[in-house]
Design an enzyme around this catalytic site. Structure first.
Site: not given
Length: 567
Positions: A483, A511, A544
């Site tokens: 991917f 995170r 991200h």
């Protein structure tokens, strides 16, 4: 806790408006007034003394105790914005004495003296002394020396931030005698730039300038003339020795920046109406909080107190502290000796160090106005044997547990020591973060707001269209996955906002704030996370973040080079 608070209300009458103040002045005898600020509350350290005197003197008609909120009483306006406790003494409605600071022996002596005088006057043994009116003298002084606060708004532009010149510019501003009252690192919005630079909006290259100002990190500063030069907090910037040209009294901040060849990096707004407007935009509530600067301090619960940590944490919150960071930690010998250095000559020192290096302690970073002093006052003495009637409600007295005769709680002694302690126990860490192209500008602003609320510091920011080589460095762990080409395609759809974020435990905390990779899963497991709120799919999941220190370093070096200082 509730029972104790009810007792305190009975001991001291609450005066929080002018009508109640005027009514209080009808009291006969002596009234002891604890003048407090709404943001820090009455002085609890003195309440054991007041309770003792109330019981010993036992003259309800002769001795009264009140707490008076300076912020809401016109007669006390000259006592507003003071960190140090102030005690006023009113006899038959006239304020005749004042003591600054929580000096229990001095306050005790003053009360006993005045009560003795009142008894002698009532018995016809002495004539009432003539005292000056303390309040009227202070108010008159205040009226004679009104001060008008004059500020500038300055913006240090993104190119200066990228070139690591922001610190140098701030140091020069301070050295020249100006005072930085507040600062904010921020990504300016398009509307903010159009408003601030409205005078040049008709220039042909303004749209290009607009893009430049909204695609990087800027510093926004509130700057005042140098009336307070030399009175900075210990933790603030300490400038170098000024040169002969810097000692000169500058007519304006703009003039100084031009002389120093810094005006291309820093723009100034000095028109009063505009300054007021932009202060409200960038620093809402600044006028209200002026003089009540938020401070941080380090607190620590020693190992023997951990079983009662919930009780301590409840008191901390009740006292208006915000817990910014906390961690349970077994101290190294070096850390333990640093925090226990005042006990070094005691015969129990080795046992204390052994206790703190074998069992976990709870370290906290606390924040509030006047934080360092208020926490130290709550703690009380450093050893149990120093507890007196004046310290009966201190944390030292309340939590005197274990076999060691020390205060089971620690607090930094000054802002400088607090900075040292926080660096030691909560060292800042960098992480790399990215906001993906599908996120709208409005959503970006909301995400940046969440980042600041979580205590992250924006160290660097760029708005940029990533190249395949840059994406490879950022996503180095998945380059061989099937991917990966889809990731490249998503990131090529438009500019991404790439950031360096800094705080203690930054990698893990970022995170956690992002949430699970799949937005649908995030909505179930972490509904307040960024991906739950702004993610569309696994690929378009809004943000991200690096997973480990190695990927942080690789990503930062690729996109920011050597501009970012390692934490």
């Amino acid at each position: 806790m509730a029972g104790k608070k009810r007792g305190e209300v009975q001991l001291q009458t609450v005066i929080n408006n002018q009508s109640l103040w005027d009514e209080m002045l009808q009291n006969k005898g002596l009234t002891v007034i604890d003048v407090y600020q709404a943001w820090c509350g009455p002085c609890k350290a003195m309440q054991p003394l007041f309770r003792k005197l109330k019981n010993e003197i036992n003259e309800d008609e002769l001795l009264h105790f009140v707490v008076a909120e300076a912020d809401s009483i016109v007669s006390l306006q000259s006592y507003r914005d003071k960190c140090e406790p102030v005690f006023l003494f009113s006899v038959n409605g006239k304020v005749i004495a004042k003591i600054q600071g929580a000096n229990a022996p001095l306050v005790n002596k003053k009360i006993v003296t005045l009560i003795t005088e009142e008894k002698k006057i009532a018995a016809g043994e002495m004539v009432r002394p003539q005292y000056p009116d303390i309040l009227l003298i202070e108010l008159e002084k205040t009226k004679k020396t009104p001060e008008r606060e004059i500020y500038n708004i300055a913006i240090i532009k993104p190119d200066a931030v990228l070139k690591a010149k922001a610190q140098e510019i701030k140091e020069k501003i301070i050295t020249a005698g100006f005072v930085i009252e507040a600062e904010e690192r921020t990504m300016l919005t398009e509307q903010q730039v159009r408003d601030f630079y409205s005078q040049i909006a008709n220039q042909p290259d303004f749209e290009e300038f607009l893009t430049f100002m909204t695609t990087g990190l800027s510093y926004v500063l509130i700057i005042a003339p140098g009336k307070e030069q030399g009175h900075m907090e210990e933790s603030e910037i300490q400038p170098k020795e000024p040169t002969e040209s810097e000692v000169k009294k500058w007519n304006s901040l703009q003039e100084y920046l031009e002389q120093q060849h810094l005006s291309q990096f820093c723009d100034v707004e000095d028109r009063e109406a505009s300054v007021t407007k932009f202060t409200e935009v960038f620093f809402p509530g600044f006028k209200i909080t002026k003089g009540k600067k938020l401070q941080k301090t380090m607190a620590l619960l020693r190992p023997d107190l951990l079983e009662k940590q919930d009780d301590v944490l409840n008191i901390i919150k009740d006292e208006g502290f915000k817990i910014l960071m906390e961690r349970q930690i077994v101290l190294s010998e070096e850390q333990a000796k640093m925090l226990c250095e005042e006990f070094e000559k005691e015969n129990y020192f080795e046992k204390l160090i052994e206790n703190m290096t074998r069992h976990p302690s709870l370290a906290l970073v606390l924040q509030r106005e006047n934080c360092v002093q208020h926490w130290k006052e709550l703690l009380g003495p450093s050893t149990v044997e120093q507890i007196s009637e004046y310290h009966a409600e201190s944390l030292c007295a309340q939590f005197a547990v274990g076999s060691l005769p020390v205060n089971q709680l620690y607090g930094s002694d000054s802002t400088a020591v607090a900075e040292r302690d926080m660096q030691c126990f909560f060292p800042p860490e960098n992480t790399f973060a990215l906001i993906k192209p599908h996120v709208t500008h409005e959503q970006r602003e909301e995400i940046l707001k969440l980042i600041k609320e979580e205590g992250f510091e924006l160290t660097q920011v760029k708005d940029m269209l990533l190249t395949p080589e840059q994406v490879e460095k950022i996503y180095i762990q998945i380059t061989k996955k099937n991917f990966y080409k889809d990731v490249l395609e998503v990131l090529s759809e438009g500019p991404s906002l790439v950031m360096v974020l800094s705080k203690w435990n930054a990698i893990a905390d970022w995170r956690r704030l992002m949430g699970p990779v799949d937005p649908e899963e995030a909505k179930l497991l972490s509904p307040d996370s960024i991906r739950a709120q702004f993610g569309i799919s696994i690929l378009k999941n809004a943000v991200h973040g690096s997973t480990n220190p190695y990927s942080v370093t690789e990503s930062i070096n690729e996109l920011f080079g050597e501009d970012v200082e390692e934490q």
